[in-house]
Motif scaffolding. Structure first.
Motif, PDB file in Angstrom:
ATOM      1  N   ALA A 111       0.822  -1.200   0.000  1.00 31.60           N
ATOM      2  CA  ALA A 111       0.000   0.000   0.000  1.00 31.60           C
ATOM      3  C   ALA A 111       0.863   1.259   0.000  1.00 31.60           C
ATOM      4  N   ASN A 112       1.959   1.232   0.767  1.00 31.49           N
ATOM      5  CA  ASN A 112       2.865   2.399   0.786  1.00 31.49           C
ATOM      6  C   ASN A 112       3.532   2.595  -0.557  1.00 31.49           C
ATOM      7  N   ALA A 113       3.847   1.480  -1.238  1.00 32.09           N
ATOM      8  CA  ALA A 113       4.487   1.579  -2.550  1.00 32.09           C
ATOM      9  C   ALA A 113       3.534   2.227  -3.552  1.00 32.09           C
ATOM     10  N   ASP A 114       2.266   1.824  -3.522  1.00 31.48           N
ATOM     11  CA  ASP A 114       1.287   2.439  -4.428  1.00 31.48           C
ATOM     12  C   ASP A 114       1.111   3.911  -4.119  1.00 31.48           C
ATOM     13  N   TYR A 115       1.080   4.259  -2.814  1.00 25.68           N
ATOM     14  CA  TYR A 115       0.912   5.653  -2.439  1.00 25.68           C
ATOM     15  C   TYR A 115       2.107   6.497  -2.872  1.00 25.68           C
ATOM     16  N   LYS A 141       2.905   6.187 -16.419  1.00 19.23           N
ATOM     17  CA  LYS A 141       3.000   4.780 -16.814  1.00 19.23           C
ATOM     18  C   LYS A 141       3.152   3.888 -15.587  1.00 19.23           C
ATOM     19  N   ALA A 142       3.889   4.379 -14.563  1.00 22.91           N
ATOM     20  CA  ALA A 142       4.099   3.592 -13.342  1.00 22.91           C
ATOM     21  C   ALA A 142       2.765   3.336 -12.632  1.00 22.91           C
ATOM     22  N   ILE A 143       1.897   4.358 -12.590  1.00 24.11           N
ATOM     23  CA  ILE A 143       0.595   4.173 -11.948  1.00 24.11           C
ATOM     24  C   ILE A 143      -0.255   3.170 -12.733  1.00 24.11           C
ATOM     25  N   GLU A 144      -0.182   3.253 -14.053  1.00 27.57           N
ATOM     26  CA  GLU A 144      -0.934   2.301 -14.878  1.00 27.57           C
ATOM     27  C   GLU A 144      -0.454   0.877 -14.647  1.00 27.57           C
ATOM     28  N   ASN A 145       0.869   0.711 -14.460  1.00 28.41           N
ATOM     29  CA  ASN A 145       1.433  -0.630 -14.301  1.00 28.41           C
ATOM     30  C   ASN A 145       1.211  -1.197 -12.901  1.00 28.41           C
ATOM     31  N   ARG A 146       0.772  -0.356 -11.949  1.00 24.99           N
ATOM     32  CA  ARG A 146       0.596  -0.826 -10.583  1.00 24.99           C
ATOM     33  C   ARG A 146      -0.707  -1.623 -10.401  1.00 24.99           C
ATOM     34  N   TYR A 147      -1.641  -1.529 -11.326  1.00 26.08           N
ATOM     35  CA  TYR A 147      -2.940  -2.182 -11.135  1.00 26.08           C
ATOM     36  C   TYR A 147      -2.807  -3.698 -11.137  1.00 26.08           C
TER      37      TYR A 147
END
Length: 335
Positions: free
Chosen positions: A71-75, A101-107
């Motif tokens: 969760a911290n990594a996504d935040y 792109k990093a946010i898109e790849n986090r899903y």
């Protein structure tokens, strides 16, 4: 702070994150705006929102530690966009694209990490007892409603049967009344004919009276006085012939008047009898009584009746007695 509290805090931060902070169009401008990161961020936050924080109480500490780090990594990807500065950053366009792109790849990895937790959270937060209780309540309501509908249908059926019975009674009465119209038509016809023949009778009576007066006065005229016995005989024969002819025509007109008047009164009587037959028949308590009433009514309607215009004699000239109207029954007597 305990591990479970740390994990809940990290998840709560993801669930409550405001995506409107990401575009930063005001300070970066439209060209460097992070607007493209809004939809992927919403999708990722929605994944975290499906998890109930109370479900984390059941997880072991080792599992909670991994969930907190994820969760911290996504935040941190959100925080990188919030802390991004153009000054001192080479190729800001390239860095912006990398962050988006990093946010898109986090899903994908977040889904793999959280899917089991989401399933467990859904099962844990679902109160099956409450659902069962509500289902029982719904079933009971349906059952009560069906019973109410059944009662209404039964009442409607009784009302329909009652209405149908009334319709049958009215139809029967209308059927009897409809038959009475034939007698009414005959009454009207004969009554009109009687008025015509009464007029003809009066005319013939006036003519006969006028001819009689004329013959009385004719003897005063000299040119009509007979000269001999032969002429006297001819005059007498002519008067007798004229009197006989006019008298017969007067008799014929009067007879037709009386016949039509008799038929008019008779058919009016039959019409009234048929119109009142239903009420009289309903007064009979038993089938035998109704048969007696039917026999008497039929005799009264269809047998010749005295009207005062023509004297009618039918058979022995009397009505059936009450005892004669009683239906014949077979009585077995043990000897």
């Amino acid at each position: 702070m305990s591990q479970i509290d740390e994990t809940k805090k990290a998840f709560e931060r993801m669930q409550n994150f405001d995506v409107s902070l990401l575009p930063r169009s005001g300070d970066l401008g439209q060209e460097l705006s992070f607007s493209a990161a809004v939809e992927p961020a919403k999708r990722l936050i929605e994944l975290y929102s499906r998890i109930s924080l109370s479900a984390l109480d059941d997880f072991p500490e080792s599992e909670l530690n991994g969930l907190e780090n994820h969760a911290n990594a996504d935040y941190n990807h959100f925080k990188n966009i919030i802390d991004f500065k153009v000054q001192g950053t080479p190729n800001p366009d390239q860095v912006r694209d990398q962050y988006v792109k990093a946010i898109e790849n986090r899903y994908a990895p977040s889904f793999q990490k959280l899917k089991d937790i989401i399933s467990y959270s859904a099962c844990r937060t679902t109160d099956f007892r409450l659902i069962e209780h509500e289902a029982r309540g719904v079933f009971q309501k349906i059952e009560d409603k069906s019973e109410e509908v059944t009662r209404q249908l039964e009442q409607s059926k009784e009302q329909a049967e009652s209405i149908l019975e009334e319709i049958r009674k009215v139809a029967a009465e209308q059927g009897v009344s409809q038959q009475a119209i034939y007698f009414k038509e005959e009454h009207v016809f004969h009554d009109n004919e009687a008025k015509k023949w009464l007029k003809y009778t009066l005319i013939m009576a006036c003519i006969l009276a006028g001819i009689s007066l004329l013959f009385v006065l004719a003897s005063k005229w000299d040119w009509l006085s007979p000269k001999d016995n032969y002429e006297a005989l001819q005059l007498i024969a002519s008067k007798v012939f004229i009197y006989a002819t006019l008298s017969y025509l007067l008799y014929l007109a009067g007879k037709n008047f009386l016949s039509h008047k008799h038929n008019a009164v008779l058919n009016k009587h039959r019409q009234n009898a048929l119109m009142t037959f239903k009420a009289i028949s309903d007064a009979g308590n038993t089938q035998e009584c109704k048969e007696i009433i039917l026999a008497q009514a039929s005799y009264c309607m269809f047998n010749p009746q005295e009207t005062g215009y023509i004297k009618v004699v039918s058979g022995d000239g009397r009505m059936k007695t009450f005892l004669e109207s009683i239906p014949k029954t077979t009585v077995k007597i043990d000897s």
